[in-house]
Scaffold this motif. Sequence first.
Motif, PDB file in Angstrom:
ATOM      1  N   THR A   1       0.695  -1.048  -0.075  1.00 49.30           N
ATOM      2  CA  THR A   1       0.086   0.002  -0.037  1.00 49.30           C
ATOM      3  C   THR A   1       0.849   1.138   0.062  1.00 49.30           C
ATOM      4  N   PRO A   2       0.313   2.341  -0.449  1.00 48.95           N
ATOM      5  CA  PRO A   2       1.202   3.469  -0.264  1.00 48.95           C
ATOM      6  C   PRO A   2       1.703   3.981   1.013  1.00 48.95           C
ATOM      7  N   ASP A   3       1.040   3.828   1.877  1.00 47.65           N
ATOM      8  CA  ASP A   3       1.255   3.941   3.460  1.00 47.65           C
ATOM      9  C   ASP A   3       2.228   2.934   4.076  1.00 47.65           C
ATOM     10  N   HIS A   4       2.427   2.004   3.356  1.00 51.42           N
ATOM     11  CA  HIS A   4       3.163   0.676   3.905  1.00 51.42           C
ATOM     12  C   HIS A   4       2.589   0.107   5.243  1.00 51.42           C
ATOM     13  N   ALA A   5       1.140   0.020   5.126  1.00 47.58           N
ATOM     14  CA  ALA A   5       0.607  -0.405   6.424  1.00 47.58           C
ATOM     15  C   ALA A   5       0.718  -1.842   6.740  1.00 47.58           C
ATOM     16  N   PHE A   6       0.967  -2.554   5.597  1.00 49.88           N
ATOM     17  CA  PHE A   6       1.394  -4.077   5.915  1.00 49.88           C
ATOM     18  C   PHE A   6       2.784  -4.228   6.614  1.00 49.88           C
ATOM     19  N   GLY A   7       3.451  -3.441   6.518  1.00 52.49           N
ATOM     20  CA  GLY A   7       4.707  -3.398   7.320  1.00 52.49           C
ATOM     21  C   GLY A   7       5.708  -4.396   7.033  1.00 52.49           C
ATOM     22  N   GLY A   8       6.164  -5.161   8.087  1.00 54.89           N
ATOM     23  CA  GLY A   8       7.217  -6.068   7.961  1.00 54.89           C
ATOM     24  C   GLY A   8       7.696  -6.925   6.615  1.00 54.89           C
ATOM     25  N   PRO A   9       6.835  -7.834   6.460  1.00 60.31           N
ATOM     26  CA  PRO A   9       7.230  -8.776   5.443  1.00 60.31           C
ATOM     27  C   PRO A   9       7.334  -8.029   3.871  1.00 60.31           C
TER      28      PRO A   9
ATOM     29  N   LEU B   1       7.732   4.353  16.050  1.00 61.57           N
ATOM     30  CA  LEU B   1       7.692   4.482  14.638  1.00 61.57           C
ATOM     31  C   LEU B   1       7.202   2.984  14.421  1.00 61.57           C
ATOM     32  N   ALA B   2       6.031   2.723  13.935  1.00 62.16           N
ATOM     33  CA  ALA B   2       5.486   1.195  13.617  1.00 62.16           C
ATOM     34  C   ALA B   2       4.027   1.423  13.319  1.00 62.16           C
ATOM     35  N   ARG B   3       3.442   0.545  12.946  1.00 58.95           N
ATOM     36  CA  ARG B   3       1.925   0.379  12.769  1.00 58.95           C
ATOM     37  C   ARG B   3       1.243   0.676  14.132  1.00 58.95           C
ATOM     38  N   VAL B   4       0.415   1.780  13.865  1.00 54.42           N
ATOM     39  CA  VAL B   4      -0.371   2.002  15.325  1.00 54.42           C
ATOM     40  C   VAL B   4      -1.367   1.071  15.479  1.00 54.42           C
TER      41      VAL B   4
ATOM     42  N   PRO C   1      10.500  18.690  30.527  1.00 57.34           N
ATOM     43  CA  PRO C   1       9.153  19.603  30.163  1.00 57.34           C
ATOM     44  C   PRO C   1       9.220  19.728  28.913  1.00 57.34           C
ATOM     45  N   ASP C   2      10.330  19.791  28.123  1.00 59.06           N
ATOM     46  CA  ASP C   2      10.327  20.454  26.548  1.00 59.06           C
ATOM     47  C   ASP C   2      10.470  19.285  25.629  1.00 59.06           C
ATOM     48  N   ALA C   3      10.371  17.878  26.330  1.00 60.66           N
ATOM     49  CA  ALA C   3      10.547  16.870  25.199  1.00 60.66           C
ATOM     50  C   ALA C   3       9.419  16.739  24.231  1.00 60.66           C
ATOM     51  N   ARG C   4       9.840  16.082  23.321  1.00 60.07           N
ATOM     52  CA  ARG C   4       8.769  15.962  22.010  1.00 60.07           C
ATOM     53  C   ARG C   4       8.792  14.439  22.041  1.00 60.07           C
ATOM     54  N   PHE C   5       7.672  13.988  21.668  1.00 56.85           N
ATOM     55  CA  PHE C   5       7.429  12.713  21.398  1.00 56.85           C
ATOM     56  C   PHE C   5       6.689  12.412  20.054  1.00 56.85           C
ATOM     57  N   VAL C   6       6.957  11.636  19.321  1.00 54.34           N
ATOM     58  CA  VAL C   6       6.689  11.482  17.852  1.00 54.34           C
ATOM     59  C   VAL C   6       6.268  10.148  17.807  1.00 54.34           C
ATOM     60  N   LEU C   7       4.620  10.024  17.342  1.00 56.37           N
ATOM     61  CA  LEU C   7       3.812   8.923  16.764  1.00 56.37           C
ATOM     62  C   LEU C   7       3.911   8.723  15.352  1.00 56.37           C
ATOM     63  N   ALA C   8       4.530   7.922  14.858  1.00 64.52           N
ATOM     64  CA  ALA C   8       4.722   7.775  13.304  1.00 64.52           C
ATOM     65  C   ALA C   8       4.179   6.404  12.943  1.00 64.52           C
ATOM     66  N   GLY C   9       3.688   6.373  11.762  1.00 65.91           N
ATOM     67  CA  GLY C   9       3.327   4.846  11.309  1.00 65.91           C
ATOM     68  C   GLY C   9       1.716   4.917  10.827  1.00 65.91           C
ATOM     69  N   PRO C  10       1.346   4.026  10.040  1.00 66.63           N
ATOM     70  CA  PRO C  10       0.183   4.081   9.688  1.00 66.63           C
ATOM     71  C   PRO C  10      -1.013   3.464  10.611  1.00 66.63           C
ATOM     72  N   ASP C  11      -2.086   4.041  10.659  1.00 62.59           N
ATOM     73  CA  ASP C  11      -3.033   3.383  11.584  1.00 62.59           C
ATOM     74  C   ASP C  11      -3.846   2.234  11.312  1.00 62.59           C
ATOM     75  N   THR C  12      -3.655   1.272  12.111  1.00 63.88           N
ATOM     76  CA  THR C  12      -4.494  -0.079  11.766  1.00 63.88           C
ATOM     77  C   THR C  12      -5.252  -0.320  12.811  1.00 63.88           C
ATOM     78  N   GLY C  13      -5.856   0.732  13.311  1.00 63.13           N
ATOM     79  CA  GLY C  13      -6.904   0.402  14.470  1.00 63.13           C
ATOM     80  C   GLY C  13      -6.749   1.282  15.852  1.00 63.13           C
ATOM     81  N   ALA C  14      -5.570   1.576  16.291  1.00 63.17           N
ATOM     82  CA  ALA C  14      -5.366   2.028  17.720  1.00 63.17           C
ATOM     83  C   ALA C  14      -5.465   3.461  17.704  1.00 63.17           C
ATOM     84  N   LEU C  15      -5.285   4.018  16.599  1.00 64.36           N
ATOM     85  CA  LEU C  15      -4.803   5.574  16.707  1.00 64.36           C
ATOM     86  C   LEU C  15      -5.887   6.338  17.368  1.00 64.36           C
ATOM     87  N   PRO C  16      -7.125   6.332  17.303  1.00 62.54           N
ATOM     88  CA  PRO C  16      -8.046   7.067  17.950  1.00 62.54           C
ATOM     89  C   PRO C  16      -7.987   6.829  19.643  1.00 62.54           C
ATOM     90  N   GLY C  17      -7.820   5.536  19.879  1.00 58.05           N
ATOM     91  CA  GLY C  17      -7.650   5.487  21.321  1.00 58.05           C
ATOM     92  C   GLY C  17      -6.376   6.071  22.103  1.00 58.05           C
TER      93      GLY C  17
END
Length: 386
Positions: free
Chosen positions: A11-19, A203-206, A227-243
Amino acid sequence: MKVLHIVTLHTPDHAFGGPTRVALNLSKVQRAHGDDARLMALGDGFAGTLPGEVEGVPAHLFQARHLLPAFEVSGITSGALLRTARRMMRGADLVHVHLMRDLVTLPAALLALATRTPLVVQTHGMVDPTEKRVAQLTDLLGVRTVLRRADAVLHLTETERLDVNAVAAPVALTNTVRLVNGVRPQERKPAREPGRPPTVLFLARVQQRKRPEDFVAAMPAVLARHPDARFVLAGPDTGALPGTLALARELGVRDSLDHVGPLGHEEVLDAGRRADVYVLPSIEEPLGVSVLEAMSVGTPAVITRTCGLGPDVAAAGAGRVIDSRAGEDAANAAKVAEAILELLDPEANDRAGKAAWDLVNTHFTIEAVTRTLRETYESVVARRAR
């Protein structure tokens, strides 16, 4: 050598991941060494015509048909793909199937057996003993036959070798070969500049299995010290992003969390270079390519003990390996936070980052992996010739 890699989905967003990533990485190096390596898969999510190549690898992609939507990736297929696979197998020296219980790779592997094409299967931790009735029926109808009759079955870890043997039982497999994942060597990134806020990367499928909630739940404890730290959530959503985002709002840390979505391959490496710590709290992870990619640029990793890379990371001091258990959310988050805080210490970060970079360059380069794979291919073809 003409090699046909068959994987379930691209897929364009590499949602299937590893294989798919592994198949592409192997194909690129094989082509650089003069082999005619090609990728065959379903394509989904593309606007317009499906691409004829992916990252320089010739790709035979077929529009995914969602035959059994309830089974998600396992329920998609294409009659045209299977017909073309059968035709292309006649001209291939070897078929490398990245096998799972689905309607693409399993019938493709059975076609290879039917056409007597040399067959190597790689299960990526996706074929293991299960209590699910549909999966057990799939094993009975085809998976066991493929495992028993394939010329070689590739496994990432000893656990995976035992798993595929359990599925193939009562026949003991004598055709297993260990093949780890590998990545291209990268230059080690420079140390974080003084005054720049620390950055922590997931950075992985969410998806639930990757435990992004543990990453977010660790944020308050880290922010209390940085307190100035930044957290980056990267990767295609496969169901867990809203939560996951809802939890960040509930904990009052949403403003410190950057959700950047899916990234291309070079963007993945750039994200690793900008990060000070990479975190993947997945309860089970056979041998995560994303972990290797982060470590390849010198970013230390926080992973769980059930990750296939756990023993290597622990022995090398390439990050922190934590105990994590399903249902113990507060304890898991506390362990993630403690590990992040330890690795944000500049001296500890430098030591672990250097160890991570050394570990990848010593044991997990794609060149070393493809050498092992080439030896396996040649052995398979030679046995068939005899």
